[in-house]
Design an enzyme around this catalytic site. Structure first.
Site, PDB file in Angstrom:
ATOM      1  N   ASP A 169       0.852  -1.173   0.000  1.00  0.00           N
ATOM      2  CA  ASP A 169       0.000   0.000   0.000  1.00  0.00           C
ATOM      3  C   ASP A 169       0.892   1.229   0.000  1.00  0.00           C
ATOM      4  O   ASP A 169       1.889   1.271   0.715  1.00  0.00           O
ATOM      5  CB  ASP A 169      -0.882   0.008   1.244  1.00  0.00           C
ATOM      6  CG  ASP A 169      -2.122  -0.826   1.019  1.00  0.00           C
ATOM      7  OD1 ASP A 169      -2.598  -0.868  -0.131  1.00  0.00           O
ATOM      8  OD2 ASP A 169      -2.589  -1.457   1.976  1.00  0.00           O
ATOM      9  N   LYS A 185      -3.924  30.573   1.863  1.00  0.00           N
ATOM     10  CA  LYS A 185      -3.407  29.527   0.967  1.00  0.00           C
ATOM     11  C   LYS A 185      -4.564  28.586   0.659  1.00  0.00           C
ATOM     12  O   LYS A 185      -5.412  28.330   1.512  1.00  0.00           O
ATOM     13  CB  LYS A 185      -2.217  28.792   1.586  1.00  0.00           C
ATOM     14  CG  LYS A 185      -2.508  27.985   2.854  1.00  0.00           C
ATOM     15  CD  LYS A 185      -1.260  27.204   3.250  1.00  0.00           C
ATOM     16  CE  LYS A 185      -1.561  26.119   4.271  1.00  0.00           C
ATOM     17  NZ  LYS A 185      -1.788  26.619   5.636  1.00  0.00           N
TER      18      LYS A 185
END
Lengths: 552, 666
Positions: free
Chosen positions: B290, B377
């Site tokens: 994974d 941001k």
């Protein structure tokens, strides 16, 4: 030209000849066993014998065919011998005794060609040609068929079949052995080997009339060597001047002995699509053959051993026209293949020379071994080597993409157990009988070697005789007969079962974690495994025979 | 605890294992037992120092073999004992259908019961949390003292019997009957009670049995051969020869090697449900890993600042830091870290600044300063909307570039009190590959193992990370079905596949994989489907598991080779000793110059027994494994165990002979 120069040149020429035919002959055999078309004469054979040449056989069926064919061959060959008196061209000889006929029938059907009879005084032309010579072809073809079936086991994936035994047998005989032995026979006749249908009367120097036994020698000689049979027309075998008249015919015979087993490694490589693997097996065979040749030649040429030292040279039992070099070369080649023809008396070899001959057979006939038998023998040893050493790379072992698990190991373990058990038990039983000492030609270690050699030769289907030992008693006829029979059929059945279990598997792809089996490292390891396994099994018995003699 | 004390402790157990019914499992050691009995009888009938010494050492040979097994098992038993202690009679609070609680012993719980567990209580059995959230101390099983969070629903709902709830209250539905819990399985596994021979062990046993038979034939037939040669042999000598030849070293250590292999896994906190799985691990040629948590740290981190045209890099850096100082998300912290690494001043946020949190509506976060300056941001489109202007083309290009490279672009915008704003630049966020991963994958590649990264990311992102991490292949936007299909495709090609998983939807793939490692934090279904459980829930461990599997096989092969190679020297000791009387020339084979025939044979027997003891540590520890190609590994091991196996006994037997020959009567 000195003996040394001549000897070395002979060996060099032999190797050059083998190298020249290696690729074409090996690839030709691969084509024979992979082609899908049949020759007209083959179709005729299939029609007459009721075989469907396009049907495939599984392992059990293939094994049943091979074993059944061999057993029928034994019965037929026994019958021919027992009824000799009623057959044409019997040269007035009577029927062969029951146990001798059993021993001889088994011997020729199993590609052993152990001869407890003397050809010229026991068998007529019909038995020699229609009985023995036929089996010389068929037994060799059976050996190659089994080897090819095992190779197919490695080649095929998730398959239930190994080919068709009857097709492999027919093709091996018709496309390989018959044409080549015809060529070989012509060459032998050209070299001076006898080919006739009658005996010659001549006036001996003493003035008395003398009968010179002739016969179809060259034709039988060709397949005797080519098929790794080894049964001579005459009792003296290839030491007889009518069978092997000169140094040239001697070289030709050694070439014929080695050519098929050697080229079969190419066949294996080509069929596997992995030619380096074939070369690697040839390397193993070559290393062991060279070591054996070096040891035997050194010992014979320098006359090692008490008797030779006393005489100044080891020429006892050798033909002066061959000398020590060619005798050692022949002895090593005939025992390292399952041929068993001899051009010198092995009983008279130096202790080291005789020991090497014995050791060659004990290796299991794999350097390069019998026609076919050498290939399946070395593949089985490779499985064993891969199993032990393959674990050392941290994977469950595999050979050529096939996993080696419990089932495969069972077949391999039984295979490697069969011949040593036959040799050791046979020798042990024989040596514990009082009558055996009487049958020996010598006492002490040499006498022991004679018995050990006999069972080693029989169980490994070599057929060469050390000589010295009288083996015409019912005991030896039966026990050696059984050793030949079991030493041939049990391994064949195990090899075919192994082949079946391999063919049924898928293929594991090779990765960097796979143990490569075509590298010099693996070649060295396989040589080591073969030597250690053989040494460990036979060291005690060799110590009582050749080793005790050699060190004396 | 050192090996010597362990050995002393296990001695009674080793003696108990002399039971023929136990030894029958190992044909080699069974033959040694029969030999010991035969020589003992011979020593009683016709006593001599030699016969007594030989039979004593033969008994010791068997005991040493048993000792190896007992010590290997002993380690597991100690662990099992401590596990058992946690299983002691817990009283469960069973919840009735009407919500009433009854106290019942944990052993009486059945599957489907609901129990209540509160802070300070021990979970009475395996189950799934159906209500509540709690922190759980799993140290009894994992040895890890930090508590873990378990909550109802999702892939973190499983609790294990024997663990302790530290806070809150949960309701657990029992999923395993008493006696079949994870803890019970663990105890029987580490104790080795359910140990069966693995396929490779079976195959090796067949080889060892056939070697034993071959030597039995060689020695049995040697009796008449020796008698004929005028050197009849005593039964004591023949038995001594037989025992020296049969592969006692590997025969004695085989089961210890297998147990120790499982034990090594337990030490890295992995439980293998069968030895077969450990063996398969050595054969694995494809690893499915994974991405998150295994290959990458599992969260995106700032990797560089790309200023907009006309903006100084320092300006962008400081603005980015300012916008993130109060941001506690991993991304936010990584922005601050990067800014500091790039030389920003480490000063606190001005006192009266206000942090603006991320919301799904604004898709921005940032800070409002007291002078009216605002810094934000966020996604490029969100910032553009906030500034009320079009994104400059250059910035759009930067954003597109970062996206193409598999990263996440975070645009920084600033607006002053007057309301004029500008785009300062872009922060490149990306999944950071763990350090050393690409070296690890290169190592695996040299061992012939392909690594495949599994990720839910799109193909573009996946490819970028795969390239950086150095994996051989990747599976992007992977669904459980994709994983399953990938495994099956690999297996059809003859490859063995290993994978890790924790979710219920991983269960089919875990079951299909040859080595399926379930995370202990995962669901009961995942743990049931895999053939290993990683108690630490660390997917990186798959690599350790493969190495342990290889080490197990290598140890077996190495000791087999060593055992067989040893025979060469033993022959040179025993054969001349047996036959020197009949054939004095055979004394030349006595290359070791052993004192007398009797001392030679006894020395070989003593060496044969001592080598078992000497190799116990190696059998337990395993042969050192270094990642390298098969050829390199083979060359090294052949040299050490093959050649070493031939040479060592020559030295060992000689040394023993120097001592043994001083015994009067030998």
């Amino acid at each position: 030209m000195t003996d040394t120069v001549g000897g070395v040149l002979t060996i060099a020429l032999l190797v050059a000849l083998l190298a020249a035919v290696y690729v074409p002959y090996g690839d030709y055999m691969a084509r024979v066993y992979t082609s899908t078309s049949h020759l007209r004469v083959e179709r005729l054979v299939y029609r007459l014998s009721g075989v469907d040449p396009d049907a495939e056989q599984g392992a059990r069926s293939y094994a049943a065919s091979a074993v059944g064919f061999s057993l029928v061959g034994i019965v037929v060959l026994m019958a021919v011998q027992l009824c000799q008196a009623a057959l044409p061209m019997d040269r007035g000889l009577p029927g062969v005794g029951l146990w001798m006929s059993f021993n001889t029938a088994v011997s020729f059907v199993t590609n052993t060609n152990w001869q407890s009879y003397a050809g010229e005084s026991t068998l007529g032309f019909t038995v020699q040609m229609a009985g023995l010579a036929v089996q010389n072809f068929l037994s060799a073809a059976v050996g190659i068929a089994v080897a090819v079936a095992l190779v197919r086991g490695f080649v095929r994936t998730r398959s239930g079949s190994l080919g068709n035994f009857w097709v492999d047998l027919t093709r091996g005989t018709i496309r390989i052995l018959l044409p080549l032995s015809f060529v070989a026979a012509v060459l032998l006749v050209a070299g001076g080997v006898v080919q006739s249908f009658g005996d010659t009367m001549m006036q001996a120097l003493s003035g008395h009339p003398q009968v010179l036994t002739g016969g179809p020698v060259a034709s039988q000689e060709a397949i005797k060597e080519l098929g790794n049979n080894g049964g001579g027309f005459f009792n003296a075998n290839s030491a007889h001047p009518f069978e092997n008249p000169s140094g040239w015919t001697n070289l030709l015979q050694v070439f014929l002995i080695l050519v098929t087993p050697v080229a079969l490694t190419r066949t294996l490589g080509t069929m596997l699509g992995n030619r380096r693997q074939g070369v690697a097996f040839l390397g193993v065979m070559g290393v062991l053959w060279s070591l054996a040749l070096a040891a035997a030649t050194w010992s014979e040429v320098t006359g090692q051993g008490a008797a030779a030292q006393a005489a100044g040279a080891a020429m006892e039992g050798k033909e002066t026209r061959f000398g020590e070099w060619a005798s050692a070369l022949f002895a090593v080649s005939t025992t390292a293949t399952s041929t068993g023809a001899v051009n010198a008396s092995h009983d008279s070899l130096t202790p080291v020379g005789g020991g090497v001959a014995m050791l060659n057979m004990m290796l299991g006939e794999i350097v390069p071994g019998g026609v076919g038998a050498g290939i399946y023998g070395i593949l089985v040893m490779a499985v064993l080597a891969v199993f032990v050493a393959g674990l050392m790379v941290g994977r469950t072992p595999e050979l050529l993409g096939k996993k080696i698990s419990a089932r495969q190991m069972t077949y391999v373990a039984l295979y490697t157990l069969t011949t040593p058990a036959l040799v050791l038990v046979g020798t042990g039983v024989a040596i514990s009988r009082d009558s055996t000492s009487d049958a020996m030609g010598n006492a002490g270690g040499h006498g022991f070697s004679e018995v050990l050699y006999a069972f080693t030769s029989a169980a490994n289907n070599n057929g060469s005789a050390f000589g010295g030992l009288t083996v015409t008693s019912d005991f030896f006829q039966v026990t050696l007969g059984l050793a030949m029979l079991l030493g041939r059929l049990v391994p064949i059945v195990l090899v075919l079962l192994l082949a079946g279990s391999l063919a049924a598997q898928g293929r594991v792809p090779a990765t960097a974690g796979t143990l490569p089996t075509h590298t010099p490292l693996f070649v060295g390891m396989l040589v080591g495994v073969i030597l250690v396994m053989t040494g460990l099994t036979y060291f005690p018995s060799l110590a009582l025979g050749p080793i005790a003699e050699a060190l004396a | 605890m050192n090996l010597l004390t362990q050995g002393a402790q296990q001695l009674p157990e080793a003696l108990r294992k002399l039971d023929p019914r136990h030894l029958w499992r190992s044909p080699v050691m069974f033959i040694v037992l029969l030999g010991s009995v035969a020589t003992t009888v011979a020593a009683i009938v016709d006593p001599s120092v030699f016969a007594v010494a030989i039979s004593a050492w033969l008994w010791l040979t068997v005991v040493f073999g048993n000792l190896a097994e007992a010590v290997a098992e002993g380690r597991g038993k100690a662990q099992a004992a401590s596990l058992r202690a946690t299983r002691t009679d817990t009283l469960a609070r069973r919840l009735g259908a009407d919500g009433t609680e009854t106290a019942v012993p944990a052993t009486r719980l059945v599957v489907g019961d609901h129990v209540v567990v509160e802070a300070g209580e021990v979970v009475p059995g395996d189950g799934d949390i159906v209500e509540g959230i709690a922190s759980v101390d799993e140290s009894a099983i994992t040895g890890e003292s930090a508590p873990v969070i378990r909550e109802a629903g999702g892939d973190r709902s499983a609790v294990t019997g024997g663990t302790r709830v530290l806070s809150d209250r949960i309701v657990v539905r029992i999923t395993a009957a008493a006696g079949h819990t994870f803890l019970d399985r663990m105890i029987s596994l580490v104790e080795g009670t359910s140990r069966r021979k693995t396929p490779n062990e079976v195959a090796l046993s067949i080889l060892l049995a056939s070697l034993t038979l071959a030597f039995l034939a060689a020695v049995a037939t040697l009796a008449p051969m020796a008698a004929w040669s005028g050197a009849p042999q005593d039964v004591v000598v023949l038995v001594a020869l037989l025992v020296c030849l049969i592969p006692t070293t590997i025969g004695a250590l085989l089961s210890a090697i297998g147990i120790a292999g499982m034990d090594r896994l337990v030490r890295v906190n992995v439980l293998a449900m069968s030895g077969r799985a450990v063996e398969a691990a050595g054969d694995v040629s494809t690893l499915l890993l994974d991405k998150t948590g295994t290959i990458t740290y599992g969260n995106r981190q700032a990797s560089c600042f790309v200023p907009a045209p006309g903006v100084a890099e320092g300006g962008l850096r400081d603005a980015a830091r300012l916008s993130s100082i109060a941001d506690q998300t991993p991304e936010g912290r990584s922005v601050v870290d990067l800014a500091l690494r790039m030389g920003a001043d480490d000063q606190d946020l001005p006192r009266d600044a206000v942090f603006v949190e991320f919301t799904a509506q604004t898709r921005m976060s940032g800070v409002d300063l007291s002078d009216g300056t605002q810094v934000r941001k966020g996604a490029g489109s969100a910032i553009a909307a906030w500034l009320g202007t079009e994104q400059p083309a250059e910035v759009r290009e930067i954003v597109a570039d970062i996206s193409r490279a598999g990263g996440t672009p975070l645009v920084i915008g600033r607006r002053d009190a007057a309301g004029t704003g500008e785009v300062l630049g872009v922060i490149h966020l990306k999944d950071v590959v763990k350090e050393g991963m690409s070296e690890r994958f290169a190592e695996l590649r040299s061992m012939g193992i392909r690594t495949v990264m599994i990720t839910g990311d799109n193909a573009l992102t996946a490819e970028a990370i795969a390239r950086e991490a150095g994996v051989d292949d990747f599976l992007a936007e992977a669904t459980p079905e994709d994983k399953m299909a990938y495994i099956q495709r690999e297996q059809e090609g003859g490859r063995l596949v290993a994978m890790t998983g924790d979710g219920t939807n991983d269960a089919p793939a875990l079951a299909a994989a040859d080595v399926g490692v379930a995370m202990n934090s995962g669901t009961a279904a995942a743990k049931e489907a895999g053939n290993m459980v990683d108690l630490d829930s660390d997917p990186t461990k798959l690599i350790d598991i493969v190495e342990i599997g290889k080490q197990l096989l290598i140890t077996r092969g190495a000791l087999t080779t060593f055992s067989i190679a040893n025979d060469v020297a033993k022959y040179f000791a025993i054969i001349p000793a047996m036959f020197v009387a009949a054939y004095p020339s055979l004394d030349r084979l006595n290359v070791m110059g052993l004192a007398t025939p009797q001392s030679a044979i006894l020395s070989a027997v003593v060496f044969n027994a001592l080598v078992i003891v000497g190799l116990i540590p190696l059998a337990l520890r395993g042969v050192r494994f270094r990642a390298a190609s098969a050829t390199a590994v083979l060359r090294r091991n052949l040299l050490v165990f093959g050649l070493g196996g031939i040479v060592v006994p020559f030295v060992g037997i000689k040394l023993i002979d120097l001592i043994v020959s001083t015994i009067p009567g030998i």
